[in-house]
Scaffold this motif. Structure first.
Motif, PDB file in Angstrom:
ATOM      1  N   ALA A 143     -13.878 -91.653 -14.164  1.00 39.61           N
ATOM      2  CA  ALA A 143     -15.025 -91.091 -14.637  1.00 39.61           C
ATOM      3  C   ALA A 143     -15.438 -91.596 -16.212  1.00 39.61           C
ATOM      4  N   ASP A 144     -14.356 -91.651 -16.939  1.00 37.01           N
ATOM      5  CA  ASP A 144     -14.841 -92.078 -18.360  1.00 37.01           C
ATOM      6  C   ASP A 144     -15.294 -93.383 -18.376  1.00 37.01           C
ATOM      7  N   LYS A 145     -14.926 -94.269 -17.275  1.00 38.41           N
ATOM      8  CA  LYS A 145     -15.200 -95.942 -17.302  1.00 38.41           C
ATOM      9  C   LYS A 145     -16.456 -95.941 -16.128  1.00 38.41           C
ATOM     10  N   LEU A 146     -16.964 -94.690 -15.762  1.00 39.59           N
ATOM     11  CA  LEU A 146     -18.238 -94.799 -15.007  1.00 39.59           C
ATOM     12  C   LEU A 146     -18.136 -94.931 -13.587  1.00 39.59           C
ATOM     13  N   ALA A 147     -16.765 -94.745 -13.080  1.00 37.50           N
ATOM     14  CA  ALA A 147     -16.703 -94.760 -11.752  1.00 37.50           C
ATOM     15  C   ALA A 147     -17.573 -93.771 -10.804  1.00 37.50           C
ATOM     16  N   ASP A 148     -17.747 -94.152  -9.492  1.00 39.20           N
ATOM     17  CA  ASP A 148     -18.579 -93.482  -8.721  1.00 39.20           C
ATOM     18  C   ASP A 148     -17.798 -92.684  -7.571  1.00 39.20           C
ATOM     19  N   ASP A 149     -18.374 -91.677  -7.267  1.00 34.66           N
ATOM     20  CA  ASP A 149     -17.682 -91.121  -6.015  1.00 34.66           C
ATOM     21  C   ASP A 149     -16.043 -90.886  -6.044  1.00 34.66           C
ATOM     22  N   ILE A 150     -15.656 -90.154  -7.117  1.00 38.00           N
ATOM     23  CA  ILE A 150     -14.238 -90.245  -7.403  1.00 38.00           C
ATOM     24  C   ILE A 150     -13.937 -88.835  -6.215  1.00 38.00           C
TER      25      ILE A 150
END
Length: 127
Positions: free
Chosen positions: A19-26
């Motif tokens: 999430a901190d690296k801006l991942a989508d739909d975790i």
């Protein structure tokens, strides 16, 4: 769920790093009742290969801080679908196109979802 708390803690650290690296739909699934080789699948995606690589690196760095190392890392040559195998859990970071094509959520829909309780970054205003 039959996943040990220590494994869930590691999965949540990995999810927060994504999430901190801006991942989508975790998302994460407890696959322990269906697979003997691991307990959890963590899945995240990104819109380009560079971001896939950044997410994977961020996850590895976050887990190395607590001395958790992957047994293996696969797919990082093209950064379209990178797999980090931590034995008790497996992280899949996929390019958005691979995520749609392979639809891992559909394959594991019978497995319980794991609540990740992560802080998502604030949206950036497009001005």
């Amino acid at each position: 769920m039959t996943v040990p708390d220590s494994v869930l803690q590691h999965v949540r650290i990995a999810a927060q790093a994504a999430a901190d690296k801006l991942a989508d739909d975790i998302v994460a699934f407890d696959v322990s009742q269906h697979l003997a080789i691991t307990d959890v699948f963590l899945i995240a995606s990104a819109g380009n290969e560079r971001q896939v690589g950044a997410i994977v690196d961020g996850i590895e760095e976050a887990l190395l801080k607590i001395k958790v190392k992957p047994l293996r890392r696969e797919g990082d040559r093209e950064n379209r679908w990178v797999l980090l195998d931590y034995v008790d859990f497996v992280v899949h970071v996929q390019h958005s196109e691979e995520r749609t094509l392979y639809s891992l959520e559909r394959l594991w829909k019978d497995c319980p979802a794991i609540h990740l309780d992560i802080d998502l970054p604030a949206p950036v205003d497009a001005q």
